[in-house]
Scaffold this active site. Structure first.
Site, short mmCIF file in Angstrom:
data_model
loop_
_atom_site.label_atom_id
_atom_site.label_comp_id
_atom_site.label_asym_id
_atom_site.label_seq_id
_atom_site.Cartn_x
_atom_site.Cartn_y
_atom_site.Cartn_z
N ASN A 337 67.62 -16.33 32.82
CA ASN A 337 68.82 -15.67 32.32
C ASN A 337 69.01 -15.75 30.81
O ASN A 337 70.12 -15.59 30.32
CB ASN A 337 70.07 -16.31 32.97
CG ASN A 337 70.01 -16.32 34.47
OD1 ASN A 337 69.42 -15.44 35.08
ND2 ASN A 337 70.62 -17.32 35.08
N SER A 412 69.23 -15.99 39.69
CA SER A 412 69.33 -16.84 40.87
C SER A 412 69.90 -16.08 42.06
O SER A 412 69.57 -16.35 43.20
CB SER A 412 70.23 -18.05 40.59
OG SER A 412 69.55 -19.06 39.92
#
Length: 590
Positions: A337, A412
């Site tokens: 991320n 995720s």
């Protein structure tokens, strides 16, 4: 007995030498640097290292020889004038050894010690026991629907896929923070394991044990190298819900593969989790043996790893992943991320994994803050919904409290969508697909991005319904023709492997299936074509990939203009020197 023990199968994976250092490393310090994963060194202090000694060395067979080697390395170490001891902690499931220094070392000292250890010609590799962290970006906003399943622009077409498969009988291992009690999840949870070896970080007082309960990963400012307080994430519970939350029970949320089962494997706790623990968890989850840990009664056909850290993949991660793949387990991992190239994030940059990027409901690359966006790049294979994803959670701020639901964002959250689709595919397949076949199916059936992403995040968005439809495989009465004879692939040469078809009528279908297994030391040298009886050429692979990245996969080819009968050929051309290999086997189904 495993839920799908009767369906699991092994398949041949030949792992070829990937680094000159593994062949020439005995030359000593001149090659020592090639056996050190320096790129994995973080700026944080480090006191644990993973050392792999060569098979047949005294260090592998004798505890005294091992300790003597460590003492020699510690004695030769020079760092800030302070003496240093090296203690052997345990041997991992991969045969490497986890060792701990007598004190925390900064980056410069850690590098110096690693070089000292690697100066021993019996050392195959050494790398830090790096920490991995959950990749989800919590979002307190709750949404009343799961857009990722049905959205017209970026959904995975789950509801139509459920008419074909719901994942029944498939086991998905979620390697994460563990699991909390949740009535919308419990019925689909199988016994797992807690691999967190640090009892203090684990917060259960006993380190590794058979209870994968999430005890909370909260920390205070000044801990874990952070300047802020952070509540527990209950990350594993959220990920597990996206994989297989109980569905059609008039409450809560639905899971992507809601009749699959989840084996929770705890590796992340306070301040993340260690590489050595994660590697053992991968081995155990896929049915491998870990010393001191009971065998996994339910080996996973799919592993979900919504975790990661920076650095190159490293030998420890790659060996664990390769072991899982050799046992038939598909490994699905988050891209990360950090709004960076996923080639710098692991395990996203490891070989033999399916790396997942994230999109929002508009089909654009996910953005969670000014600095947090889905990682991107050539190693990202496919994208999935990763913004505002509603799933199961827990309301406790530190220790577990009441069950709850919340929306999180991150790669995720995208990863379990893909792991769930893999479970749908395996449940619907007449025989289990290999990890390479699964990856090929997902890529060949992905839906196009509704808008071109600002950075590459895979070939498209995972499409559950199209992936399942692809299992139809050709026309009614389809037959599979195979050539299992090895054909050597020489330098700068072309080789054909033939299959003759007779006694059929009509033309081949528009969705013929061609499965290929080629072992070669450099995939990027190869051009692979299917040659029809009339000489028409259909390209399958065109000189992409790198060292030890073999050509193993299944390709869907439109052969509707070609008569079935005649001699079909798999043609492989090598256009460079040095690297060689072989066509191991190939087949065509039509």
């Amino acid at each position: 007995m495993s839920v799908r023990a009767n369906r699991r199968r092994t398949h041949r994976i030949h792992v070829l030498a990937a680094a000159t250092a593994l062949v020439l490393g005995s030359a000593g310090s001149a090659f020592a640097a090639e056996r050190i994963n320096l790129a994995a060194l973080a700026n944080e202090t480090q006191d644990e290292f993973i050392v792999k000694y060569r098979d047949g060395s005294a260090q592998r067979s004798s505890a005294a020889s091992l300790q003597s080697a460590l003492s020699t390395a510690a004695t030769g170490f020079s760092g800030k004038g302070k003496a240093l001891g090296l203690k052997h902690l345990r041997r991992t499931a991969l045969g490497s050894d986890l060792v701990r220094a007598g004190r925390k070392l900064d980056r410069v000292e850690a590098e110096a010690l690693m070089r000292q250890i690697a100066a021993d010609p019996n050392v195959e590799y050494v790398e830090p026991n790096a920490r991995m962290y959950p990749l989800g970006t919590p979002n307190d906003t709750r949404f009343g629907e799961q857009w990722g399943y049905t959205d017209a622009d970026a959904g995975i077409n789950a509801t139509t896929a459920w008419d074909i498969s719901t994942g029944t009988g498939v086991v998905v291992a979620v390697i994460d923070t563990g699991i909390t009690n949740h009535s919308d999840l419990n019925a689909n949870i199988l016994p797992g394991y807690d691999f967190v070896s640090d009892a203090t970080a684990a917060r259960d007082g006993n380190g590794r044990d058979s209870n994968p309960a999430d005890e909370g990963d909260w920390f205070n400012a000044g801990e874990c190298g952070r300047t802020y307080d952070s509540p527990s994430s209950w990350h594993g519970t959220h990920v597990a819900g996206t994989v297989a939350a109980v569905t059609n029970n008039a409450k809560g949320v639905a899971g992507t593969a809601y009749n699959a089962k989840v084996v929770p494997v705890r590796v992340l706790a306070k301040c993340g989790g260690s590489l050595a623990d994660i590697a053992d968890a991968i081995t155990w989850a896929s049915g491998g043996t870990v010393s001191g840990v009971p065998a996994n009664a339910n080996p996973a056909e799919v592993i979900n790893m919504s975790l990661g850290g920076s650095g190159t993949c490293g030998s420890t991660y790659q060996a664990a992943i390769d072991g899982a793949v050799s046992r038939g387990t598909t490994v699905v991992v988050a891209a990360g991320n950090n709004n960076g190239n996923a080639s710098n994030a692991r395990p996203a940059n490891c070989n033999n994994v399916i790396t997942v990027g994230a999109v929002d409901s508009a089909g654009a690359r996910s953005v969670w803050s000014s600095t947090q966006k889905s990682n991107y790049g050539a190693v990202v294979d496919i994208a999935a919904p990763g913004s505002n994803i509603l799933s199961t959670l827990n309301a406790g701020s530190t220790t577990p409290g009441a069950e709850s639901y919340a929306s999180y964002g991150g790669t995720s959250m995208a990863t379990p969508h893909v792991a769930g689709v893999v479970a749908l595919l395996q449940a619907a397949s007449a025989t289990p697909k290999t990890p390479a076949q699964i990856e090929t199916i997902l890529k060949n059936t992905a839906r196009a991005f509704p808008q071109t992403p600002d950075q590459p995040i895979g070939v498209g968005i995972v499409n559950a319904k199209a992936a399942l439809d692809s299992l139809g495989g050709g026309t009614p009465g389809a037959q599979t023709y195979t050539n299992g004879t090895d054909y050597t692939i020489n330098d700068n040469a072309t080789v054909d492997s033939p299959i003759t078809v007779s006694g059929r009528t009509g033309n081949a279908p528009s969705n013929a299936s061609v499965s290929v297994t080629i072992y070669h030391t450099y995939k990027g040298d190869l051009k692979v074509d299917l040659v029809a009886p009339d000489g028409s050429i259909y390209n399958l692979h065109n000189r992409t990939g790198s060292s030890t990245d073999n050509v193993i996969g299944t390709y869907t080819v439109n052969l509707s203009s070609e008569p079935l009968n005649g001699t079909w050929k798999l043609r492989v051309n090598d256009n460079a020197a040095q690297d060689t290999g072989r066509i191991d086997t190939w087949s065509v189904t039509f």
